[in-house]
Motif scaffolding. Structure first.
Motif, PDB file in Angstrom:
ATOM      1  N   MET A 173      79.792  25.928  18.768  1.00  0.00           N
ATOM      2  CA  MET A 173      79.248  27.090  19.462  1.00  0.00           C
ATOM      3  C   MET A 173      80.394  27.875  20.099  1.00  0.00           C
ATOM      4  O   MET A 173      81.296  27.276  20.687  1.00  0.00           O
ATOM      5  CB  MET A 173      78.262  26.646  20.536  1.00  0.00           C
ATOM      6  N   PRO A 174      80.356  29.188  20.009  1.00  0.00           N
ATOM      7  CA  PRO A 174      81.385  29.991  20.674  1.00  0.00           C
ATOM      8  C   PRO A 174      81.205  29.902  22.190  1.00  0.00           C
ATOM      9  O   PRO A 174      80.119  29.569  22.688  1.00  0.00           O
ATOM     10  CB  PRO A 174      81.112  31.405  20.169  1.00  0.00           C
ATOM     11  N   ALA A 175      82.245  30.200  22.917  1.00  0.00           N
ATOM     12  CA  ALA A 175      82.159  30.170  24.381  1.00  0.00           C
ATOM     13  C   ALA A 175      81.327  31.333  24.918  1.00  0.00           C
ATOM     14  O   ALA A 175      80.667  31.200  25.952  1.00  0.00           O
ATOM     15  CB  ALA A 175      83.566  30.211  24.984  1.00  0.00           C
ATOM     16  N   GLU A 176      81.346  32.452  24.199  1.00  0.00           N
ATOM     17  CA  GLU A 176      80.621  33.650  24.632  1.00  0.00           C
ATOM     18  C   GLU A 176      79.954  34.310  23.433  1.00  0.00           C
ATOM     19  O   GLU A 176      80.443  34.195  22.300  1.00  0.00           O
ATOM     20  CB  GLU A 176      81.581  34.675  25.250  1.00  0.00           C
ATOM     21  N   ALA A 177      78.873  35.009  23.722  1.00  0.00           N
ATOM     22  CA  ALA A 177      78.178  35.747  22.660  1.00  0.00           C
ATOM     23  C   ALA A 177      77.163  36.690  23.285  1.00  0.00           C
ATOM     24  O   ALA A 177      76.741  36.495  24.432  1.00  0.00           O
ATOM     25  CB  ALA A 177      77.472  34.785  21.707  1.00  0.00           C
ATOM     26  N   ALA A 178      76.783  37.705  22.540  1.00  0.00           N
ATOM     27  CA  ALA A 178      75.628  38.524  22.906  1.00  0.00           C
ATOM     28  C   ALA A 178      74.407  37.793  22.354  1.00  0.00           C
ATOM     29  O   ALA A 178      74.451  37.222  21.269  1.00  0.00           O
ATOM     30  CB  ALA A 178      75.738  39.911  22.301  1.00  0.00           C
ATOM     31  N   VAL A 179      73.326  37.785  23.101  1.00  0.00           N
ATOM     32  CA  VAL A 179      72.132  37.047  22.692  1.00  0.00           C
ATOM     33  C   VAL A 179      70.996  38.032  22.448  1.00  0.00           C
ATOM     34  O   VAL A 179      70.743  38.923  23.265  1.00  0.00           O
ATOM     35  CB  VAL A 179      71.738  35.996  23.747  1.00  0.00           C
ATOM     36  N   PHE A 200      72.002  34.512  18.517  1.00  0.00           N
ATOM     37  CA  PHE A 200      73.202  35.104  19.107  1.00  0.00           C
ATOM     38  C   PHE A 200      74.158  35.561  18.015  1.00  0.00           C
ATOM     39  O   PHE A 200      74.037  35.158  16.870  1.00  0.00           O
ATOM     40  CB  PHE A 200      73.898  34.124  20.055  1.00  0.00           C
ATOM     41  N   PHE A 201      75.069  36.418  18.425  1.00  0.00           N
ATOM     42  CA  PHE A 201      76.138  36.794  17.527  1.00  0.00           C
ATOM     43  C   PHE A 201      77.417  36.977  18.342  1.00  0.00           C
ATOM     44  O   PHE A 201      77.387  37.227  19.520  1.00  0.00           O
ATOM     45  CB  PHE A 201      75.826  38.074  16.737  1.00  0.00           C
ATOM     46  N   THR A 202      78.537  36.771  17.668  1.00  0.00           N
ATOM     47  CA  THR A 202      79.828  36.977  18.308  1.00  0.00           C
ATOM     48  C   THR A 202      80.488  38.190  17.677  1.00  0.00           C
ATOM     49  O   THR A 202      80.224  38.529  16.527  1.00  0.00           O
ATOM     50  CB  THR A 202      80.736  35.739  18.132  1.00  0.00           C
ATOM     51  N   ALA A 203      81.348  38.805  18.432  1.00  0.00           N
ATOM     52  CA  ALA A 203      82.025  40.014  17.940  1.00  0.00           C
ATOM     53  C   ALA A 203      83.167  39.670  17.018  1.00  0.00           C
ATOM     54  O   ALA A 203      83.672  38.618  16.964  1.00  0.00           O
ATOM     55  CB  ALA A 203      82.541  40.825  19.111  1.00  0.00           C
TER      56      ALA A 203
END
Length: 110
Positions: A23-29, A107-110
């Motif tokens: 899992m990434p540390a940060e993401a838009a949900v 979620f997605f990450t940039a």
């Protein structure tokens, strides 16, 4: 609406996802909501969610049996069960006021 059960489900889904992949540390949900009935106020929910800092998009059903839904996307947040739940709880309560029910998140990450 059983918020305790919904919170437990979110934590379990998060746990299962973390077991399947890093899992990434940060993401838009993305949080998806469906109308409870024909009286759901799409415009009011959109305005309220956007006023709370979420980007909102409406989606049409993919087929005759599918449902239209609205998706509210958070800014990039720490991707933890607690952070996801904080946004999910806020949006679920806001959605209920306008005739919508939660229908999942991703979620997605940039």
């Amino acid at each position: 609406m059983d918020m305790n059960a919904q919170k437990a489900e979110t934590a379990e889904i998060f746990r299962q996802m973390a077991q399947m992949e890093d899992m990434p540390a940060e993401a838009a949900v993305h949080f998806q909501f469906v109308a409870d009935d024909h009286s759901a106020d799409w415009d009011a929910f959109t305005q309220a969610a956007e006023g709370s800092g979420y980007a909102v998009e409406w989606y049409e059903a993919d087929d005759e049996d599918g449902e239209r839904y609205v998706e509210a996307t958070s800014p990039v947040i720490a991707l933890t069960p607690e952070a996801v739940w904080a946004h999910e709880e806020k949006l679920t309560l806001l959605a209920a006021i306008h005739g919508f029910a939660p229908d999942g998140w991703s979620f997605f990450t940039a």
